[in-house]
Design an enzyme around this catalytic site. Structure first.
Site, PDB file in Angstrom:
ATOM      1  N   SER A 123       1.513   3.980  -3.322  1.00  0.00           N
ATOM      2  CA  SER A 123       1.078   5.371  -3.254  1.00  0.00           C
ATOM      3  C   SER A 123       2.247   6.341  -3.421  1.00  0.00           C
ATOM      4  O   SER A 123       2.137   7.355  -4.123  1.00  0.00           O
ATOM      5  CB  SER A 123       0.363   5.633  -1.919  1.00  0.00           C
ATOM      6  OG  SER A 123       1.223   5.402  -0.818  1.00  0.00           O
ATOM      7  N   LYS A 124       3.383   6.041  -2.780  1.00  0.00           N
ATOM      8  CA  LYS A 124       4.550   6.911  -2.924  1.00  0.00           C
ATOM      9  C   LYS A 124       5.101   6.834  -4.342  1.00  0.00           C
ATOM     10  O   LYS A 124       5.556   7.844  -4.904  1.00  0.00           O
ATOM     11  CB  LYS A 124       5.629   6.534  -1.908  1.00  0.00           C
ATOM     12  CG  LYS A 124       5.221   6.687  -0.457  1.00  0.00           C
ATOM     13  CD  LYS A 124       4.901   8.119  -0.083  1.00  0.00           C
ATOM     14  CE  LYS A 124       6.154   8.915   0.218  1.00  0.00           C
ATOM     15  NZ  LYS A 124       5.841  10.257   0.783  1.00  0.00           N
ATOM     16  N   ALA A 140       0.832  -1.207   0.000  1.00  0.00           N
ATOM     17  CA  ALA A 140       0.000   0.000   0.000  1.00  0.00           C
ATOM     18  C   ALA A 140       0.867   1.257   0.000  1.00  0.00           C
ATOM     19  O   ALA A 140       0.633   2.197  -0.773  1.00  0.00           O
ATOM     20  CB  ALA A 140      -0.936  -0.001   1.209  1.00  0.00           C
ATOM     21  N   TYR A 141       1.870   1.273   0.847  1.00  0.00           N
ATOM     22  CA  TYR A 141       2.720   2.459   0.991  1.00  0.00           C
ATOM     23  C   TYR A 141       3.540   2.708  -0.267  1.00  0.00           C
ATOM     24  O   TYR A 141       3.545   3.817  -0.808  1.00  0.00           O
ATOM     25  CB  TYR A 141       3.622   2.275   2.205  1.00  0.00           C
ATOM     26  CG  TYR A 141       4.554   3.439   2.473  1.00  0.00           C
ATOM     27  CD1 TYR A 141       4.050   4.694   2.799  1.00  0.00           C
ATOM     28  CD2 TYR A 141       5.943   3.288   2.424  1.00  0.00           C
ATOM     29  CE1 TYR A 141       4.891   5.768   3.064  1.00  0.00           C
ATOM     30  CE2 TYR A 141       6.791   4.347   2.689  1.00  0.00           C
ATOM     31  CZ  TYR A 141       6.270   5.582   3.006  1.00  0.00           C
ATOM     32  OH  TYR A 141       7.103   6.638   3.261  1.00  0.00           O
ATOM     33  N   TYR A 142       4.233   1.682  -0.743  1.00  0.00           N
ATOM     34  CA  TYR A 142       5.091   1.869  -1.912  1.00  0.00           C
ATOM     35  C   TYR A 142       4.290   2.267  -3.144  1.00  0.00           C
ATOM     36  O   TYR A 142       4.735   3.092  -3.946  1.00  0.00           O
ATOM     37  CB  TYR A 142       5.881   0.592  -2.210  1.00  0.00           C
ATOM     38  CG  TYR A 142       7.054   0.343  -1.292  1.00  0.00           C
ATOM     39  CD1 TYR A 142       7.454   1.289  -0.355  1.00  0.00           C
ATOM     40  CD2 TYR A 142       7.764  -0.851  -1.350  1.00  0.00           C
ATOM     41  CE1 TYR A 142       8.527   1.061   0.493  1.00  0.00           C
ATOM     42  CE2 TYR A 142       8.844  -1.085  -0.513  1.00  0.00           C
ATOM     43  CZ  TYR A 142       9.221  -0.131   0.403  1.00  0.00           C
ATOM     44  OH  TYR A 142      10.286  -0.368   1.236  1.00  0.00           O
TER      45      TYR A 142
END
Length: 292
Positions: free
Chosen positions: A194-195, A190-192
């Protein structure tokens, strides 16, 4: 000296040495930073805590006119009070960056009240570390990270960029993650994602706005020990303090390099591009062993 003995900031000497080797930081001279930002209107998102708070105080002390954005009005006012007490200028704008209509309204309000924005530090972020097996019924993890890390910042810049381009002046600093420079690690989907979305968006946009003298710097930030990273146990893992992270932001606004990244990420990225299968197998084995 015992290498495990705490240093003045509470971290073991061995960790501090590893941090210096892995993540050397460039700290601009006070005069250089003052010359770069004094009288400049600087917008910092996520300014109430962590990296945003430290960088807002640093830039405010150097003479920048600080526009502070975050969800908590009370916490923003505390940061602004610190800046004013040190002789600086700060204005607060409470905002939920996932409310896209409110983001657009704020962008227009900032332009109405201040005329223009010189520097935007896109710092607000949300981190989630969770395996895919634990995410099947948590689609909201993905929408939340995309809203905070990608769509909210895009909505803000779509409002501010026309003014920057018309004035032929402006600089955007994006606080990204060094995780985008190495093979994708397990549990960070999820984090990667979006970034990575915002990173790719800004790199594409940068090819268009450069002709109008609007520049960008992406900081592929290493681990910083903040309340955002606290839910994951990074104890003992080399990482920066918020003051050291603020030094990198000071470097970004002073020298305006295209990117700032740990020195070793280039070779790792090159290897993973050439040997993607090997890099994938390495990460998969690490996950299986429970070390990732």
């Amino acid at each position: 000296m015992n290498e495990t003995a705490p240093t003045r900031n509470g971290r073991p000497l061995s960790e501090r040495v590893a941090t210096r080797l892995l993540y050397p930081t460039s700290r601009p001279r006070e005069k250089s930073l003052h010359d770069a930002v004094a009288g400049q209107i600087v917008l910092v998102t996520g300014a109430s805590h962590g990296i945003g708070k430290a960088s807002a105080r640093k830039l405010g002390a150097a003479g920048a006119i600080m526009l502070l954005v975050a969800r908590s009005a009370e916490d923003l006012e505390a940061v602004a009070a610190d800046i004013r007490a040190a002789g600086g200028t700060a204005h607060t704008y409470p905002l939920d960056i996932t409310d896209f209509d409110a983001v657009e309204r704020l962008g227009r309000k900032l332009l109405d009240e201040h005329g223009h924005i010189d520097i935007v530090v896109n710092n607000a972020g949300k981190s989630i570390r969770r395996s895919i097996a634990q995410s099947y019924d948590r689609f909201h993890d993905y929408t939340r990270t995309m809203d905070v890390n990608y769509l909210g910042p895009v909505r803000l810049l779509l409002t501010l960029l026309p003014s920057m381009r018309e004035r032929r002046s402006g600089h955007i600093v994006n606080i990204s993650t060094w995780g985008l420079r190495i093979p994708p690690a397990p549990r960070w989907s999820a984090y990667y994602a979006s970034k990575g979305a915002f990173d790719c968006w800004l790199r594409s946009v940068a090819t268009e706005i450069g002709a109008d003298n609007v520049t960008t710097t992406t900081i592929y930030m290493p681990l910083v020990h903040t309340r955002m990273s606290a839910p994951t146990d990074f104890s003992g893992v080399p990482g920066l303090t918020t003051a050291e992270a603020a030094d990198l932001i000071g470097h970004a606004v002073t020298d305006r390099p295209h990117e700032i990244t740990p020195w070793w990420t280039g070779p790792i990225q090159a290897f993973s591009d050439v040997a993607r299968g090997s890099a994938h197998r390495f990460m998969a084995r690490a996950f299986k062993r429970g070390k990732a």
